[in-house]
Enzyme design. Sequence first.
Site, short mmCIF file in Angstrom:
data_model
loop_
_atom_site.label_atom_id
_atom_site.label_comp_id
_atom_site.label_asym_id
_atom_site.label_seq_id
_atom_site.Cartn_x
_atom_site.Cartn_y
_atom_site.Cartn_z
N GLU A 44 -13.40 10.69 -13.01
CA GLU A 44 -13.27 11.81 -13.94
C GLU A 44 -12.43 11.37 -15.14
O GLU A 44 -11.64 10.44 -15.03
CB GLU A 44 -12.53 12.99 -13.29
CG GLU A 44 -13.32 13.71 -12.23
CD GLU A 44 -12.50 14.82 -11.58
OE1 GLU A 44 -11.56 15.34 -12.21
OE2 GLU A 44 -12.78 15.13 -10.41
N HIS A 62 -3.93 -0.56 -4.58
CA HIS A 62 -5.40 -0.75 -4.46
C HIS A 62 -6.01 -0.41 -5.83
O HIS A 62 -7.02 0.29 -5.91
CB HIS A 62 -6.01 0.19 -3.42
CG HIS A 62 -5.44 0.05 -2.04
ND1 HIS A 62 -5.85 -0.93 -1.16
CD2 HIS A 62 -4.48 0.76 -1.38
CE1 HIS A 62 -5.17 -0.80 0.00
NE2 HIS A 62 -4.34 0.20 -0.12
N SER A 122 0.84 -1.20 0.00
CA SER A 122 0.00 0.00 0.00
C SER A 122 0.88 1.26 0.00
O SER A 122 1.64 1.43 -0.94
CB SER A 122 -0.96 -0.06 1.19
OG SER A 122 -1.95 0.91 1.08
#
Lengths: 277, 277
Positions: free
Chosen positions: B150, B174, B132
């Site tokens: 977006e 992720h 992570s």
Amino acid sequence: MPKPTKTAILVIGGAEDKVHGREILHTFFNRSGAADAVIAIVPSASREPLLIGDRYRHIFEDMGAKRLEIIDIRERSQAEDPKYMEFLEECTGVFLTGGDQLRLCGLLAETPIMERIRDRVQKGEVTLAGTSAGAAVMGHHMIGGGGSGESPNRSLVDMAMGLGIIPEVLVDQHFHNRNRMARLLSAIAIHPDRLGVGIDEDTCAMFEQDGWIQVMGKGTVTIVDAQDLSYTNQMDVGVTDPLSLHSLRLHILCHGDRYHLYQRHPLTPMTDEKSAG
Amino acid sequence: MPKPTKTAILVIGGAEDKVHGREILHTFFNRSGAADAVIAIVPSASREPLLIGDRYRHIFEDMGAKRLEIIDIRERSQAEDPKYMEFLEECTGVFLTGGDQLRLCGLLAETPIMERIRDRVQKGEVTLAGTSAGAAVMGHHMIGGGGSGESPNRSLVDMAMGLGIIPEVLVDQHFHNRNRMARLLSAIAIHPDRLGVGIDEDTCAMFEQDGWIQVMGKGTVTIVDAQDLSYTNQMDVGVTDPLSLHSLRLHILCHGDRYHLYQRHPLTPMTDEKSAG
């Protein structure tokens, strides 16, 4: 003598501007003949066809279309109604609204009216636009639904048959807005012979008759080209297993960019502007 | 005589299995020397360093590591503590936990302890893993944060400096789980000379010393390669304008797939398995 209109197919990613500049809708109006436009609005994707049909009717009336009809087909038996078939012969533009693409195909696929629309569009006699669900149906294969937030896998996308107006493409709409890259990749793993076209909201991929796709609007058009795919595990894994896809070509295109459907390459601004004719 | 351990850098997309098969963590443990492993856990990304440090300590103890220390650096002045520096010389594995990558870099970038870790990792003396936030810091450039939903645009990603352990890459973690394709594309538009590497949860891109990246785990590793980029508008548009990126190469890799960091191509299963050695 008015010039003959240069027809096109406008594939719109949904949520196109209906209030301010209305650039995409205005382009459809112009490509349908502007003041000479005779426009059919097909709201069959929607469960509120009159409401959505009227909304587009007001917009194109406001722009100055010569004639407008809402082709309000709510069951398949209506899709050979002589009244609609006759109107269709006079049409210069057909607009497919949003809603549910499975509903739209369920009502219209392989009906006389849809066959006639496709025929006239492919002959270049009529300009066609589809937004959201109306965009999804353009390919031979269609994304009927799916999810996001997962590694690409076959269960992330529900495939169905589209209306086959541009059989080569596999369209996804509301594309980056709804984070649909993984589902388009999953669809392309299943149908690598098709060209993946992900269209953002208030954005349009306009397919010209010469094979060029012109991008207009606020967002991007994402092209996923599996022509050089060197490997996929798609046939060998379970429906929820992650998918391998080696050697895809990816293009993110913006307003003004162009891409050739058959030559499979973008027009690079500045350098080869002239060679596109 | 034990065989010398084949060290590697394990870049983990977060949320790796800590309970069941623990395949990724077990691979780190093995690559750190297994029963001979001397492991440093660096929990500085986290605001609960003891909690997260202890969690990994128990896991690697349980696997049978020879020695374990938590390098609990909470301010930069601690990052030259002789006690830590000495321990580091004996280490065979270093594990960077999750948390906040900006915090991790703020505490460790260009400190003696971090310089020494990087040096020993690059010499192949130590296996390094980061999950992570600990994965995000691997490149020279780092994604510090950003958004989704977006069209790719410069404001969709916050860039910062990473720890530069694998300077060539630009990592996102992720990845499909949090729909980060558009933000990785936005980052690559800014730094097209870097290789975009998007790693899903419970998935690891293991960088071997010979340049091969091996994929393991439950999800996919997404490679965005802008080596053949023919056009981008990145320099010419506003920070919220959509980005053009023409001619990217995209690979979706799964467990068992390999990709070469320098040659920039995947190993295609079956066909060229042998040529990889």
